[in-house]
Design an enzyme around this catalytic site. Structure first.
Site, PDB file in Angstrom:
ATOM      1  N   HIS A 344     -23.736  42.240  10.564  1.00 20.58           N
ATOM      2  CA  HIS A 344     -25.101  42.715  10.337  1.00 20.58           C
ATOM      3  C   HIS A 344     -25.492  42.798   8.867  1.00 20.58           C
ATOM      4  O   HIS A 344     -26.602  43.234   8.558  1.00 20.58           O
ATOM      5  CB  HIS A 344     -25.299  44.092  10.967  1.00 20.58           C
ATOM      6  N   LYS A 535     -39.013  51.487   6.059  1.00 17.33           N
ATOM      7  CA  LYS A 535     -37.630  51.052   6.281  1.00 17.33           C
ATOM      8  C   LYS A 535     -36.742  51.876   5.360  1.00 17.33           C
ATOM      9  O   LYS A 535     -37.245  52.665   4.558  1.00 17.33           O
ATOM     10  CB  LYS A 535     -37.465  49.557   5.987  1.00 17.33           C
ATOM     11  N   ARG A 536     -35.419  51.725   5.466  1.00 19.61           N
ATOM     12  CA  ARG A 536     -34.545  52.467   4.560  1.00 19.61           C
ATOM     13  C   ARG A 536     -34.881  52.130   3.108  1.00 19.61           C
ATOM     14  O   ARG A 536     -35.241  50.993   2.791  1.00 19.61           O
ATOM     15  CB  ARG A 536     -33.069  52.136   4.843  1.00 19.61           C
ATOM     16  N   LYS A 541     -34.394  45.987  -0.547  1.00 18.65           N
ATOM     17  CA  LYS A 541     -35.638  45.920   0.231  1.00 18.65           C
ATOM     18  C   LYS A 541     -36.870  45.944  -0.669  1.00 18.65           C
ATOM     19  O   LYS A 541     -37.982  45.698  -0.228  1.00 18.65           O
ATOM     20  CB  LYS A 541     -35.674  47.061   1.251  1.00 18.65           C
ATOM     21  N   THR A 643     -35.859  44.082  12.055  1.00 21.03           N
ATOM     22  CA  THR A 643     -36.516  44.145  13.368  1.00 21.03           C
ATOM     23  C   THR A 643     -37.885  44.814  13.225  1.00 21.03           C
ATOM     24  O   THR A 643     -38.755  44.605  14.058  1.00 21.03           O
ATOM     25  CB  THR A 643     -35.670  44.915  14.402  1.00 21.03           C
ATOM     26  N   LYS A 647     -41.653  44.106  15.129  1.00 22.24           N
ATOM     27  CA  LYS A 647     -42.497  45.152  15.742  1.00 22.24           C
ATOM     28  C   LYS A 647     -43.924  45.067  15.210  1.00 22.24           C
ATOM     29  O   LYS A 647     -44.896  45.182  15.962  1.00 22.24           O
ATOM     30  CB  LYS A 647     -41.889  46.533  15.471  1.00 22.24           C
TER      31      LYS A 647
END
Length: 817
Positions: A344, A535-536, A541, A643, A647
């Site tokens: 992952h 998100k985290r 990111k 993911t 969404k």
């Protein structure tokens, strides 16, 4: 002839009948005998007094439940003052924060899909007493509070003490003529709690089994016997700490002893449970030419969700070799056929590497088994590549540099028959870079399984307005076959339908803006573009890139307040790992910028920045349906899949993103022209690494970037602490692995295209509909079908399990026919 009842016995029978609601005590006896028989068949041949007690208690409970439900229904029907608001009730339910970031949420989607597809599947994990922390923002900083999610109990779970199992730690290993024994261990009991996982319209209810740690009654009895009662009780608590709290790290490996205990605890309990079930149903020793466990891989498939359960490989070998007395070669053959491994993450700091010294202390037998696995593995490599010492070093399960460590990903690859990444681009990186040597050796072992999301939660439940609108056009079957969304392409020219989609979005935005105003005391313009990144919080990111764009928009408004500007509400949310200093500083920067932007009268309603506190599933269900623009802006080659991107796409948000993770496949499905793609591709990142990334070159060349960085550096957003963000600025200049400055210009220009399109509502809504129509691939049903077909050797079932009350009897197709 039966002995006559005494008056006391008669009164007791009347009392029991009155309480339990049965006319004849014989009914109770039948139920009692059934429960007792079940206990004896399952566990032992001789009943104990406790067995009698539990059999009676369960019998009484059986008779009470029906009346209990009917009574409450009666109260509800006859007493309208007790009317219920479903949304209010939904708010009461606690989020079960039992996973980190997307990985735990993905597992939940997979469980939903496995039940909906009729797969005989179980989800296993730890029942953490405290889940991922609750995030509070105090003076702009993240503060962690304990997530005491069980404080009011959990109505969905059922404790199963009859299946409690021992898990061993520490001790020593003895090699005897009878075989190898792991002795003098410390025992912790694993108590299972089962939660139902219902499929969609097929009557299937699968099981999620979570283990809770319990100290045995004789734990540290020696201390108790010498009078140290307090220490005995304290030591019990130490044993039970195993399931006390979830480590809240996402994409970062923390090599703590308690974490290793947790990882072994869940696999040891789970494998005992799996083998018990296998023996009860399929254990066949009648054929003397085969071992009893030859059928094991035909009946059992175990998917290792990242490396956290990797100890399952040596644990199953220990069970087969030490307990079941299988020869090593046979045990290894069965083990490899049973396990498959999903990777992952490609971030090196996230890959688990456990110190040999710690494993030897906690799990001495498992270390021996890992060494033997490694030796046989290296012998094979040496035979294929003689004298290639460097290859042996690279492929070894044991790393020698900086202290001996076990590379758990290597263990997973060697011990599994299949290895997969979670998006095409990620799986290619896994094969060609991260595990290149292994994929060259066994290319057929490596696969791709692009992640997916369940449309039941992430459309029907969270966005019923849109779900209903779609159903009116193409029917309801898309809920179980999301590929049918392509039918929506035939309505691209339907102006009324496009307006209806826009209206649903606007209703969701209005509702969410009211929520934001109530929670954050900031006046939101509901017709502004809702630009969302949730998100985290992590450097890769690149929430920093988003924040720099906000500063740039702010500066543009201040420079020319009368110029036409598309209003934006920028929403950023997510949790930082408690020990991740830079991520916490990023949150502080975002909240500091928000403080200035949101209170500047010149800016007014043109631009707002909100940091969404304590982002979690229940909050995602609110914000995702209200989003216009989804930010998926990680540096190319760093996000395995994502993911959240799926969404947002399904719920009618457009994506601004890099060609990273599942964004690549989203662009393939919808057409790249229907996403806002910007920035470096993987090959550009590699070329920049080769050349050498010099952040100052971009800073000097781009005036708007220079202005934004100077403002942050000199305290414009932190006037009381001008040096507050010095470390952050220093990182961006000298230690930024994720190259924020390199993508800044392309990102800002791409955002200008977003604003331009937003000013044309019809063109925007056509692109929205194209994205919804193209999102069918990203159903977790599709992902799970691929796992079942390509890895688990299983077939989904469309059988609808009959309920006992169904007069038709037997099993029907899932459509009810």
């Amino acid at each position: 002839m039966a002995k006559p009842l005494t008056d006391q016995e008669k009164r007791r029978q009347i009392s029991i009948r009155g309480i339990v609601g049965v006319e004849n005590v014989a009914e109770l006896k039948k139920g009692f005998n059934r429960h007792l028989h079940f206990t004896l068949v399952k566990d032992r041949n001789v009943a104990t007094p406790r067995d009698y007690f539990f059999a009676l208690a369960h019998t009484v409970r059986d008779h009470l439940v029906g009346r209990w439900i009917r009574t409450q229904q009666y109260y509800y029907e006859k007493c309208p003052k007790l009317g219920l608001d479903m949304e209010e009730l939904e708010e009461i339910e606690e989020d079960a924060g039992l996973g980190n970031g997307g990985l735990g949420r993905l597992a939940a989607c997979f469980l939903d899909s496995m039940a909906t597809l009729g797969l005989a599947a179980y989800g296993y994990g730890i029942r953490y007493e405290y889940g991922i922390f609750n995030q509070k923002i105090r003076d702009g900083w993240q503060i962690e509070e304990a997530d005491d999610w069980l404080r009011h109990g959990n109505p969905w779970e059922k404790a199963r003490p009859e299946f409690m199992l021992p898990v061993h730690f520490y001790g020593r290993v003895e090699h005897t003529e009878a075989g190898t024994k792991w002795t003098d261990t410390q025992v912790v009991l694993a108590l299972p709690y089962d939660t139902p996982v219902p499929g969609y319209l097929n009557n299937t209810v699968n099981t999620m089994r979570l283990w809770s740690a319990r100290a045995p009654n004789d734990f540290n009895l020696r201390d108790f016997n010498v009078g140290d009662y307090i220490q005995a009780v304290l030591d019990r608590n130490l044993a039970e700490n195993i399931s006390r709290v979830l480590y809240p790290n996402d994409n970062f490996f923390e090599g703590k002893e308690l974490r290793l205990k947790q990882e072994y605890f869940v696999v040891a309990a789970t494998l005992q449970d799996v083998i018990r079930r296998f023996k009860a149903s399929k254990f066949d020793s009648s054929n003397s030419t085969k071992t009893a466990f030859d059928a094991f891989p035909d009946q059992v498939a175990i998917q290792l969700n990242d490396t956290h359960p990797s100890l399952a490989i040596p644990e199953l070998m220990r069970i087969f070799v030490d307990i079941e007395k299988l020869p090593w070669s046979k045990a290894w053959e069965i083990t490899q056929k049973t396990f498959a491994y999903t990777n992952h993450t490609v971030l090196p700091e996230a890959l688990e590497r456990w110190p040999v010294e710690l494993v030897e202390k906690l799990l001495p037998r498992h270390l021996q088994i890992i060494y033997e696995i490694n030796q046989k593995h290296l012998d094979k490599i040496a035979a294929l590549f003689p004298k290639d010492v460097d290859r042996l070093r690279r492929m070894s399960l044991i790393e020698e540099e900086g202290g001996k460590r076990i590379n758990m990903a290597h263990l997973c690859i060697v011990g599994s028959h299949a290895v997969n990444g979670v998006a095409k681009i990620h799986s290619d990186i896994v094969k060609t870079q991260v595990f290149k040597d292994f994929s060259e050796l066994e290319p057929d072992k490596f696969q791709n399984k692009t992640n997916g999301i369940t449309p039941r939660r992430w459309l029907l439940l969270c966005n019923p307005g849109l779900a209903e609108l779609i159903a009116e056009k193409i029917g309801e079957d898309y809920v179980k076959d999301l590929s049918q969304l392509t039918k929506l392409n035939s309505f691209l020219g339907d102006d009324i339908f496009l307006r209806e989609i826009s209206n649903v979005k606007q209703e969701n935005k209005l509702k969410f803006s009211q929520f934001l105003e109530k929670e954050y005391k900031v006046k939101i313009n509901p017709s502004s573009m809702f630009d969302v990144q949730v998100k985290r919080i992590h450097e890769y990111k690149r929430q920093l890139l988003n924040c720099l764009h906000v500063v740039t928009m702010y500066n543009r408004i201040k420079k020319d307040p009368k110029k036409l500007f598309v209003p934006r509400t920028v929403i950023i949310g997510g949790k930082a790992a408690p020990g991740y200093y830079m991520a916490k500083l990023i949150i502080k920067l975002i909240t500091s910028v928000a403080e200035v932007v949101n209170n500047d009268p010149v800016v007014g309603s043109k631009l707002k920045l909100i940091f969404l506190e304590n982002y979690r599933v229940s909050l995602a269900e609110k914000v995702i349906p209200a989003t216009d623009l989804s930010e998926q802006i990680s540096t190319a080659g760093t996000e395995a899949s994502g993911t959240g991107n799926m969404k947002f796409m399904l719920n009618g948000a457009l994506t601004i993103g890099t060609m990273d993770g599942a964004n690549v496949e989203m662009a393939e499905e919808a057409g790249e022209e229907n996403l806002f793609i910007f920035g470096m591709r993987i090959e550009d990142v590699a070329a920049l690494d080769k050349k050498g990334y010099e952040a100052k070159e971009y800073y000097e060349a781009l005036p708007e970037l220079k202005l934004a960085i100077d403002q942050i550096d000199k305290g414009f957003f932190s006037p009381k602490q001008p040096d507050l963000f010095k470390d952050l600025v220093n990182m961006l200049f000298y230690h930024d692995r994720f190259k924020v400055f390199a993508d800044y210009e392309a990102y800002v220009k791409c955002q200008e295209k977003v604003s331009q399109l937003y000013m044309n509502p019809k063109a925007w809504n056509i692109m929205v509909l194209k994205n919804i129509a193209a999102s069918g691939k990203f159903s977790s049903d599709r992902t799970i079908k691929e796992y079942a077909r390509d890895i688990w050797n299983m077939e989904p079932s469309d059988i609808k399990i009959s309920l006992s009350s169904d007069p038709s009897g037997g099993a029907n197709k899932a459509n009810g026919k």
